[in-house]
Structure formats: structure tokens, C-alpha cells
Design an enzyme around this catalytic site. Structure first.
Site: not given
Length: 354
Positions: A2, A127
């Protein structure tokens, strides 16, 4: 992993979205600490200041550990053993902490033993999916499934830009498991609070996008157990660290590739952007074509803009240790870790890798 998030909700809205019940069953809102340091943004990167939930007992002696504080902290844990005054000299990446090695690295193990668990708040995280036979990476925005107003349907394929805008009125923030630490400058002064997001293997629905994801705490019970270090020991809390399938996502514009771009288009569903004018910084307008074919790179530390206040620095006298030493658990990594005992603090001048 992340490495980029969005957290743009106003602080009052964010606090209401984090309503909870204390140990007596009373409905409460988390109390803000240093609220002026919170800078809402659609495009948050490591080293920025972001809101986290933590137990009030960490900051106030004799407080109920079930009561919660919401406060901005620096993204990227600064280990207690770091001895340089210049944070840019920290040579390890601590924005994420792998769940499978959290008990093997002192930078993360020590805060965990002390009960320094927090919940990182965000609208969602980004992402990038690598496309086969090309260098292009497609960005996605990933978040909790939301409820549409009036129709009580989960957000999936949003039909119109108007539908998407209305969703924010009752947005459910993503609640990610994290650990934090308190770093004292070598020359003295106030503590610096910073955190790391725990990551796990991706769930099935996200595996085609990336093989890692944040450890998401899905539901009030999971959030409560993770935060309440006074009642829930580390062994029990670690059982909450696992992938969740309760997730939604959609493609977004490559405008998000640059963390300098802070605009609603960063999270806007790509299929709704046709004909919509992008709001990006002047310098980034010349880079859009390049960004469309290149993946994001790590940015070098830079001087924070005036709009971004300093991360919180609270007095260390309020930071409390966990009221009890974690008990020995069952067989596995946790048991081996507990048998290792305390490790010595590393020499400051010696290179350290994660």
C-alpha cells in the site's frame, strides 16, 4: 503493498464515520487530537500526515483503553532506535510492514509488544496493475463496498457521475491495521509519532491487480479488538490480520500516478471521465502523456508545501506501555518469536536493512 491512499473527507465527517461504542455500550465519536494538522487529500503518499485511530490510553494515563482518539501521524514508521536528526537518512522503507515478518524485525516487533496498535483511515487505497507485454500500469482505486443513497444498493458499476458524487455523503472509510512508534530526536524535544500499514497476501478478487494488500479490519468488532491493547494481547490481535474479500474497486485515471495531483479525478471511475475536464497541477499537465505509459516511481523527499502542516509531535510523557506482557501462544511463528526474548538495540552507525 500500500503506497498511495486517498483521505479527503472533512474531519467532522470522518469522525462521524468512525462512531463507536465504548466498554459501557455508550455511542461515542473519537476525539480529534491536533485536528489542524489534518490535510484532506485525494492523493496521499508516504511521509505525509494521515489520520489514524488509537486508544486514548496511549496518550492519557488512567484512561479507558476502549476510548478512541483520532489524530494525524507521519506515514512511514521512524524506529525508536534511529539516532540521526535527519529523517531522510533512514535507509529502510517502513511505510508497509509484512504480516509474515512483523515478529522478526525489531522496528515492528517492539511497538507490537508495547501494544502500539492503530487503525489507519482512508477513503481507499490505490494499486497499479501491470499489463502483460507492455510497460503500462493501470491504476485502481480500492475501497469498502458502499451503500447507494435511497436505493440501498452496493456501489458496483456506477451509472453516472451524479451517482458517484452522492456516494460520498455516507462514505464508509477503509480501516487498515497499523502499528505506530514514538521517536525521540537525539538532541531532545517532542516525540514524533509515525506508523506503518500491515500488509498481507491479496484476496482472490485483488490478486490479478497485485499480490499484496493492506490488512483491512472489516467491522466494529475487529477495529475494537485491534485498538484495545489494554484488554486484547498481541497474540489475540494478530488473529485479525488476514485478507478480506469484502472489497470493491474500479479503474481510475493515470492522473493519480503523480502524488502532486490532488483532485477528485484521482478517485473518479475511469468510465465516467469521458468528456470530463481533468483538474491537475500546471506542471503535471505536460506529463499526462508520459504518465499514461509509465508506472509511478518513488519520489525523493521534498520540502513540504505550506498547505501541509507538520506531523503531530506530542509529549512522550503520555505514552503508556501495554499493561501486561503478551502470553505465550500456540505453536508457530508467534511462539518462536516469544521465546527469542528482547533483542539488543542496533548500533546507530551500522547499516540496517528490512
Amino acid at each position: 503493498m500500500c503506497g498511495r491512499t486517498s483521505c479527503h473527507l472533512p474531519r467532522e465527517v470522518l469522525a462521524r464515520a468512525c462512531a463507536y461504542r465504548d466498554r459501557q455500550g455508550h455511542q461515542r465519536l473519537p476525539e480529534w487530537r491536533d485536528p489542524d494538522r489534518y490535510c484532506p487529500s485525494y492523493n496521499k503518499s508516504p511521509r505525509s500526515s494521515n489520520p489514524v485511530l488509537l486508544s486514548r490510553l496511549h496518550l492519557e494515563k488512567d484512561a479507558d483503553s476502549s476510548e478512541r482518539i483520532i489524530a494525524p501521524m507521519r506515514w512511514g514508521l521512524v524506529p525508536y532506535w534511529f539516532r540521526e536528526a535527519d529523517l531522510s537518512k533512514l535507509q529502510i522503507n517502513t511505510s508497509n510492514c509484512r504480516s509474515d515478518t512483523i515478529m522478526e524485525k525489531r522496528s515492528f516487533k517492539v511497538p507490537l509488544v508495547k501494544g502500539r496498535r492503530c487503525v489507519v483511515l482512508a477513503d481507499g487505497f490505490y494499486e497499479w496493475q501491470r499489463r502483460q507485454a507492455t510497460s503500462h500500469r493501470q491504476p485502481y482505486f480500492i475501497y469498502f463496498p458502499q451503500v447507494k443513497p435511497e436505493k440501498s444498493e452496493q456501489v458496483g458499476a456506477v451509472a453516472s457521475p451524479e451517482d458517484w458524487e452522492k456516494v460520498w455523503d455516507n462514505w464508509r472509510p477503509l480501516t487498515m491495521a497499523g502499528i505506530f512508534d514514538c521517536w525521540e530526536p537525539p538532541a531532545g524535544g517532542d516525540c514524533l509519532y509515525s506508523y506503518s500499514i500491515i500488509t498481507v497476501d491479496s484476496c482472490k478478487v485483488l490478486n490479478d491487480i497485485h499480490n499484496r494488500m493492506p490488512a483491512i479490519l472489516d467491522g466494529e468488532e475487529a477495529v475494537s479488538k485491534w485498538l484495545d491493547f489494554g484488554e486484547v494481547p498481541a497474540q489475540e490481535a494478530l488473529k485479525l490480520i488476514r485478507p478480506t474479500e469484502n472489497i470493491a474497486f474500479h479503474r481510475v485515471s493515470s492522473v493519480v500516478n503523480s502524488s502532486r495531483n490532488n483532485a477528485p479525478e484521482c478517485v473518479f471511475p475511469l468510465h465516467l471521465l469521458a468528456g470530463k475536464e481533468l483538474t491537475v497541477s500546471a506542471s503535471s499537465q505536460k506529463m499526462l502523456q508520459w504518465l499514461a505509459t509509465k508506472s509511478p516511481k518513488k519520489e525523493e523527499p521534498r520540502t513540504p508545501q505550506k498547505a501541509e502542516p507538520d506531523v503531530p509531535q506530542w509529549s512522550s510523557q503520555f505514552l503508556q506501555k501495554s499493561p501486561g506482557t503478551p502470553k505465550r501462544g500456540s505453536a508457530g511463528l508467534l511462539e518462536r518469536w516469544l521465546k527469542q526474548g528482547q533483542e539488543e538495540e542496533p548500533v546507530a552507525k551500522r547499516p540496517h536493512t528490512q
